[in-house]
Design a protein around this motif. Structure first.
Motif, PDB file in Angstrom:
ATOM      1  N   ALA A 163      48.859  40.633  13.127  1.00 36.38           N
ATOM      2  CA  ALA A 163      50.422  40.725  13.427  1.00 36.38           C
ATOM      3  C   ALA A 163      50.700  41.965  14.244  1.00 36.38           C
ATOM      4  O   ALA A 163      50.083  42.695  14.728  1.00 36.38           O
ATOM      5  N   ILE A 164      51.691  41.401  15.211  1.00 36.62           N
ATOM      6  CA  ILE A 164      52.068  42.485  16.368  1.00 36.62           C
ATOM      7  C   ILE A 164      53.434  42.853  15.904  1.00 36.62           C
ATOM      8  O   ILE A 164      54.384  42.394  15.481  1.00 36.62           O
ATOM      9  N   SER A 165      53.654  44.465  16.442  1.00 35.23           N
ATOM     10  CA  SER A 165      54.776  44.836  16.246  1.00 35.23           C
ATOM     11  C   SER A 165      55.813  45.027  17.439  1.00 35.23           C
ATOM     12  O   SER A 165      55.014  45.231  18.613  1.00 35.23           O
ATOM     13  N   ASP A 166      57.171  45.301  17.227  1.00 41.12           N
ATOM     14  CA  ASP A 166      57.964  45.878  18.302  1.00 41.12           C
ATOM     15  C   ASP A 166      58.563  47.054  17.553  1.00 41.12           C
ATOM     16  O   ASP A 166      59.378  47.108  17.018  1.00 41.12           O
ATOM     17  N   PRO A 167      57.906  48.134  18.408  1.00 37.19           N
ATOM     18  CA  PRO A 167      58.577  49.434  17.977  1.00 37.19           C
ATOM     19  C   PRO A 167      60.249  49.804  18.505  1.00 37.19           C
ATOM     20  O   PRO A 167      60.650  51.029  18.017  1.00 37.19           O
ATOM     21  N   ASP A 168      60.698  48.912  19.242  1.00 32.11           N
ATOM     22  CA  ASP A 168      62.168  49.254  19.764  1.00 32.11           C
ATOM     23  C   ASP A 168      62.155  50.354  20.427  1.00 32.11           C
ATOM     24  O   ASP A 168      63.126  51.032  20.509  1.00 32.11           O
ATOM     25  N   ASP A 169      60.996  50.727  21.184  1.00 32.63           N
ATOM     26  CA  ASP A 169      60.941  52.068  22.190  1.00 32.63           C
ATOM     27  C   ASP A 169      59.991  51.621  23.308  1.00 32.63           C
ATOM     28  O   ASP A 169      58.997  51.487  23.292  1.00 32.63           O
ATOM     29  N   PRO A 170      60.511  51.647  24.452  1.00 25.10           N
ATOM     30  CA  PRO A 170      59.842  51.091  25.636  1.00 25.10           C
ATOM     31  C   PRO A 170      58.572  52.230  26.047  1.00 25.10           C
ATOM     32  O   PRO A 170      57.864  51.879  26.847  1.00 25.10           O
ATOM     33  N   GLY A 171      58.723  53.599  25.559  1.00 26.39           N
ATOM     34  CA  GLY A 171      57.721  54.574  25.589  1.00 26.39           C
ATOM     35  C   GLY A 171      56.581  54.218  24.574  1.00 26.39           C
ATOM     36  O   GLY A 171      55.485  55.166  24.810  1.00 26.39           O
ATOM     37  N   ARG A 172      56.741  53.506  23.691  1.00 22.20           N
ATOM     38  CA  ARG A 172      55.586  53.222  22.886  1.00 22.20           C
ATOM     39  C   ARG A 172      54.941  51.918  22.730  1.00 22.20           C
ATOM     40  O   ARG A 172      55.409  51.051  22.940  1.00 22.20           O
ATOM     41  N   ALA A 173      53.488  51.895  22.728  1.00 21.87           N
ATOM     42  CA  ALA A 173      52.880  50.868  22.522  1.00 21.87           C
ATOM     43  C   ALA A 173      53.254  49.650  21.436  1.00 21.87           C
ATOM     44  O   ALA A 173      53.230  50.511  20.186  1.00 21.87           O
ATOM     45  N   ALA A 174      52.960  48.518  21.771  1.00 24.42           N
ATOM     46  CA  ALA A 174      53.086  47.635  20.492  1.00 24.42           C
ATOM     47  C   ALA A 174      51.631  47.971  19.769  1.00 24.42           C
ATOM     48  O   ALA A 174      50.712  48.069  20.259  1.00 24.42           O
ATOM     49  N   GLU A 175      51.818  47.609  18.569  1.00 23.29           N
ATOM     50  CA  GLU A 175      50.496  47.802  17.588  1.00 23.29           C
ATOM     51  C   GLU A 175      50.140  46.403  17.146  1.00 23.29           C
ATOM     52  O   GLU A 175      50.796  45.449  16.854  1.00 23.29           O
ATOM     53  N   LEU A 176      48.830  46.094  17.115  1.00 21.45           N
ATOM     54  CA  LEU A 176      48.234  44.880  16.684  1.00 21.45           C
ATOM     55  C   LEU A 176      47.648  45.197  15.204  1.00 21.45           C
ATOM     56  O   LEU A 176      46.945  46.172  15.252  1.00 21.45           O
ATOM     57  N   CYS A 177      48.326  44.659  14.209  1.00 29.57           N
ATOM     58  CA  CYS A 177      47.792  45.224  12.911  1.00 29.57           C
ATOM     59  C   CYS A 177      46.946  44.164  12.138  1.00 29.57           C
ATOM     60  O   CYS A 177      47.430  42.770  12.185  1.00 29.57           O
TER      61      CYS A 177
END
Length: 280
Positions: free
Chosen positions: A258-272
């Motif tokens: 699964a992939i995340s959207d942290p709703d913060d352009p300064g943070r990388a998405a995470e692959l879980c």
């Protein structure tokens, strides 16, 4: 059913994860804020970005394409679909596995979904699956039920949209915040695995705090559909508050990415990496 995050990997250079598609030994990761996607090699997780259009830079909300769903046809063409939540977000990207990409606006698809669901405003398409020549689009309800609308597959190439089936998807809530679908993956005939998030927001444009997320299974045709789901847990057993927006399930149904959207352009998405039990 049980879903637990076993590991999470920040994806350098990838933001706003919004869809995930398994293609052989790779994952296609989609982001909603740019005309750009990336391949992720398995198991090494090497990220290879590529441009869909323009220069691929991160765009503000009023200009982003908001790609939220991805499907692959039997002919190895991949389509990325915008959410349709604004006129800017009705573009569909057509990809070949050799690496070429083209764009086309398909507002008629989203108009058809809006009418089929009797929505007062634009739909918010966040997931899609293919089955027997049918394109199933999953609308993420905000403060209301999610739903799916079936259209002929030919609409992706400009064919006229017509509604083949409509399903309301009632998921309940977490701590008073409604769960709403953020992605889906086909498991078999009239069976799909879905992601859902309880996000405290009043519309499809604004972000809000995430109360929790869930993985579930939809089974059955439109007139006899059953739904069951489980909260996604972190490795330590806490309810996950990650905003998971894309899922690709293993063939044996014992695990998923699964992939995340942290709703913060300064943070990388995470692959879980998620361990699953009881999906069958």
């Amino acid at each position: 059913m049980d879903a637990r995050i076993a590991a999470a990997y920040p994806l350098e250079g990838v933001r706003a994860g919004s869809a995930l598609l398994r293609v052989g030994s790779r994952l296609l990761a989609v982001q909603d804020d740019a005309y750009r996607a990336c391949w992720i090699d398995l198991p090494g997780l090497r990220v290879s970005p590529f441009l869909l259009d323009a220069d691929g830079v991160s765009l503000p909300k009023d200009r982003k394409p908001d790609f939220e769903a991805a499907v692959r046809t039997a002919g190895d063409t991949v389509y990325l679909l915008g959410s349709g939540s604004t006129p800017q977000r009705t573009a569909i990207a057509r990809l070949s596995l050799s690496g070429t990409a083209s764009m086309a606006a398909r507002p008629q698809i989203y108009d058809c979904v809006r009418r089929a669901l009797d929505l007062a405003s634009a739909p918010n398409v966040e997931g899609a699956t293919l089955e027997d020549g049918v394109l199933r689009l999953f609308h993420r309800g905000i403060g209301s039920a999610s739903a799916s609308v079936d259209l002929p597959l030919e609409v992706l190439e400009g064919g006229p949209p017509r509604v083949l089936a409509v399903r309301a998807i009632e998921l309940g809530s977490l701590d008073g915040v409604p769960l709403s679908i953020t992605d889906a993956a086909r498991l078999g005939r009239d069976r799909a695995l879905f992601l859902a998030v309880a996000e405290d927001t009043n519309d499809a444009i604004s972000d809000g705090p995430v109360i929790g997320c869930a993985i579930g299974r939809l089974t059955g045709a439109a007139d006899r559909q059953s739904v069951r789901w489980s909260c996604v847990l972190e490795a330590d057993g806490r309810t996950s508050r990650r905003k998971l927006e894309g899922i690709a399930v293993d063939d044996d149904l014992r695990g998923a990415w699964a992939i995340s959207d942290p709703d913060d352009p300064g943070r990388a998405a995470e692959l879980c990496r998620i361990d699953l039990r009881g999906v069958r």
